[in-house]
Every structure is written in C-alpha cells, then in structure tokens.
Design an enzyme around this catalytic site. Structure first.
Site, PDB file in Angstrom:
ATOM      1  N   SER A 290     -31.963 -10.632  40.414  1.00 59.18           N
ATOM      2  CA  SER A 290     -32.303  -9.596  39.443  1.00 59.18           C
ATOM      3  C   SER A 290     -33.651  -9.832  38.777  1.00 59.18           C
ATOM      4  O   SER A 290     -34.233  -8.900  38.213  1.00 59.18           O
ATOM      5  CB  SER A 290     -31.210  -9.496  38.367  1.00 59.18           C
ATOM      6  OG  SER A 290     -31.118 -10.697  37.625  1.00 59.18           O
ATOM      7  N   HIS A 291     -34.180 -11.080  38.840  1.00 59.67           N
ATOM      8  CA  HIS A 291     -35.452 -11.373  38.195  1.00 59.67           C
ATOM      9  C   HIS A 291     -36.476 -11.948  39.166  1.00 59.67           C
ATOM     10  O   HIS A 291     -37.519 -12.447  38.750  1.00 59.67           O
ATOM     11  CB  HIS A 291     -35.245 -12.346  37.034  1.00 59.67           C
ATOM     12  CG  HIS A 291     -34.626 -11.711  35.834  1.00 59.67           C
ATOM     13  ND1 HIS A 291     -33.272 -11.432  35.770  1.00 59.67           N
ATOM     14  CD2 HIS A 291     -35.164 -11.274  34.672  1.00 59.67           C
ATOM     15  CE1 HIS A 291     -33.007 -10.862  34.597  1.00 59.67           C
ATOM     16  NE2 HIS A 291     -34.129 -10.753  33.921  1.00 59.67           N
TER      17      HIS A 291
ATOM     18  N   ALA B 273     -28.244 -12.600  28.872  1.00 56.87           N
ATOM     19  CA  ALA B 273     -28.386 -11.449  27.996  1.00 56.87           C
ATOM     20  C   ALA B 273     -27.178 -11.393  27.060  1.00 56.87           C
ATOM     21  O   ALA B 273     -26.084 -11.826  27.420  1.00 56.87           O
ATOM     22  CB  ALA B 273     -28.462 -10.162  28.823  1.00 56.87           C
TER      23      ALA B 273
ATOM     24  N   GLU C  85     -29.272  -6.176  36.597  1.00 58.06           N
ATOM     25  CA  GLU C  85     -28.036  -6.263  37.389  1.00 58.06           C
ATOM     26  C   GLU C  85     -27.443  -4.883  37.619  1.00 58.06           C
ATOM     27  O   GLU C  85     -26.955  -4.577  38.716  1.00 58.06           O
ATOM     28  CB  GLU C  85     -27.027  -7.164  36.668  1.00 58.06           C
ATOM     29  CG  GLU C  85     -27.367  -8.640  36.691  1.00 58.06           C
ATOM     30  CD  GLU C  85     -26.317  -9.469  35.976  1.00 58.06           C
ATOM     31  OE1 GLU C  85     -25.592 -10.217  36.663  1.00 58.06           O
ATOM     32  OE2 GLU C  85     -26.218  -9.363  34.747  1.00 58.06           O
TER      33      GLU C  85
END
Length: 338
Positions: free
Chosen positions: A47-48, A180, A188
């Site tokens: 996701s990053h 988070a 996500e």
C-alpha cells in the site's frame, strides 16, 4: 484472481525515478521519494510501495505542489528543529532536518522536528527506523484528509492519522510499529477496490452513515477509527500534535485546501526523538536488558512482535533479488512513462 510480476530490486528505484521526473519532480525530490518507495516495497508494504507513484503523479497534476523547491531548516538554540517544506513533498524536508534532530536529541535528551507546509503520502516507519538506527527512540505522527468519522459520528472529520514508533535494540531489528488510527489505511481500501474485494466489517460507512463492505462506497462515505472511542481519541490527539501544536493544518483544513483535487494531503508532520542514555541516567545498557526480557516473554508465548513479517519479507526479497507487485499495477505504472 490477481497475477503478479517480478521486479528486480534495482528496477524499483529506476522505475520510480523515471515516473517521478516525467511527472515534473526535480532530481532531489525524485531521489528522496524513490528511496522511500524502495524501502517500503522491499518490505512487501504494497500500500505504500510502488503503488504510491500513482498518488505522486496525481499530486503533481493537481497543480499545487512544487516539485523543484528546496526545504529550509530554520536555526534554533532549543530542542525543536523546524523545517519548511515550502509546498514540496515531506521526504526531502525530513532528509534535510533529520541530522539536526539527531544532534539535538543527543544534546538535550529529547528533541522534536516540526515539518511545515508539506505534501505527505508516505509510510512513517522508515523515518523512525532511521532514528533507532542512530540509537534513539523515534516517534512520528501526521494528519491527512478528513476521511474518517469520529466514534459515534457518520461523516469524515479526522484523518487516517498514523502513529509510528521505533525502539533500538542491541542486536537484530528494532521494535517498530506504524499504523493508521483508522481501521484501514486509505491506500488499503484503494487496493481492495483495485482487486474488486469486499472490505471487512467495521472498516467504513457509506455516505448515509450505514456500515458498508463496498470499497467505493467507503471512499465516498467515511472510514472508521480502530477500537471505537479509544482509536478516535488517539486520532484527535494526533490532529492536535501534528496540527495546531506546530502551527499547521488539521485534516479538515487539509481537505479544504485540496478543493476536491486528488493527490497527497497538504499539512504538517511531527517527529520526536528520545535519547535512551540520557533518559536512563546513563544506564541504557542495563535497561535494554529489561526491554529484551519483555520482548522474549512476548515471543515465548507464541505471539508476534510488530513488523516481524515486514523484516522477514525484507530478508527474503534481498536474498532473491526481486519483489512481486500486481500485474495490473505494473501495467499502470508503465503507462505513466508513455
């Protein structure tokens, strides 16, 4: 079912740099961003990792970011280092100010970095792990856009508001977490949408405030905090520490600033550094033994320390010399080069 493509480790940086410079980022910003994406992708943080190139390009197309500007580190005699990103990405500003933060933490025992006027899209754990690699305890926080409903609410007021922490260890990898305060990271949910997968329960509500498992309805509605009121309180704390405390935007103000345009949120960031030697009165080694006993007891029960899987992925990917990303994402990234 998703298929995956193998990418050599060297290609992570080269592909990232080509996409970023083609989009309008100068060499300094492109290198800083590419290094962050490499670090995340190496640890299988999908996701990053390379996925975030899409947001970087969107941010440039939105027309508000400066891809060439150099940050300014402001001089100070106290334990606070302020760095003005001047409307650029946060990463180059953090790179410029981190050595000053480390020096101040060693001098004062504790120090804080306030990053102002930055666009921020990246994971926080690579930054706090740079502090733990220097023998310091690190903590970092940022707001984002007001996509997240507070506990008991039904519209976005808070950001995803991640919190990262890293504790240095005498041997092996540091104790690190980065999560988070929303039940899911925004990235996500976007990956679930790309994969046409339903969200788990308790992640989001639709625009009417009703629970939803539909990723698009979640993006159109509001995300939820983890842990109900506890996660909501932590998220509000991050809004305050990484916003008003350092004279920067809340997530509500960041979303207003964006004027409905896509891309990375614009706000501030706070990073804290603690010197274990000074906090322990020079007894850091003895107290490290206490910490290791704690970690050992956790593992002895069959539990897992945060980031264990990430460290395992890092070792695996380094050994084999490549990472795997979804084929569809790879096609989308190559299309950015046309």
């Amino acid at each position: 079912m998703s298929t995956f493509v193998q990418i050599n480790l060297d290609e992570i940086r080269s592909l990232s740099t080509q996409v970023l410079t083609g989009a309008g980022y100068g060499p300094a910003h492109a290198d800083a961003i590419a290094e962050m994406l490499y670090t995340c992708q190496l640890d299988d943080c999908q996701s990053h990792g390379l996925f975030r190139l899409l947001m970087c390009v969107q941010t440039m197309k939105a027309g508000k970011i400066d891809g060439q500007v150099r940050p300014i580190v402001e001089p100070s005699d106290n334990a606070i280092v302020r760095v003005d990103a001047r409307g650029g990405m946060s990463l180059l500003a953090v790179d410029a100010a981190l050595p000053v933060l480390i020096e101040k933490a060693r001098r004062h025992g504790i120090a804080a970095m306030a990053v102002n006027r930055c666009f921020q899209f990246s994971a926080l754990w690579p930054e706090v792990e740079r502090l733990s690699a220097a023998g310091l305890v690190g903590m970092a926080m940022v707001p984002s856009h007001s996509w997240v409903a507070p506990a008991g609410g039904k519209r976005g007021t808070l950001g995803t508001n991640p919190l990262a922490f890293s504790w240095p260890r005498q041997s092996g990898n540091p104790f690190t977490f980065d999560f988070a305060t929303s039940a899911f990271a925004r990235g996500e949910i976007e990956l679930y949408k790309r994969a046409s997968k339903p969200l788990p329960n308790g992640v989001a509500v639709d625009s009417d405030g009703n629970p939803t498992n539909d990723p698009q309805a979640a993006l159109d509605g509001a995300m939820l905090t983890f842990g109900g009121y506890k996660g909501s309180a932590l998220s509000i704390m991050i809004e305050l520490l990484a916003g008003p405390l350092i004279d920067d935007m809340t997530s509500l103000e960041s979303l207003e600033f964006a004027e409905g345009r896509s891309g990375a949120p614009y706000h501030g960031q706070i990073i804290l550094a603690f010197d274990p030697s000074q906090f322990s009165g020079g007894l850091a080694e003895q107290n490290d033994t206490r910490a290791e006993r704690l970690f050992a007891d956790i593992l002895d029960q069959g539990a897992r320390l945060p980031s264990q899987r990430r460290f395992e992925a890092r070792a695996r990917n380094r050994a084999r010399g490549y990472v795997e990303i979804p084929s569809e994402l790879y096609r989308d990234l190559l299309a950015l080069l046309d």
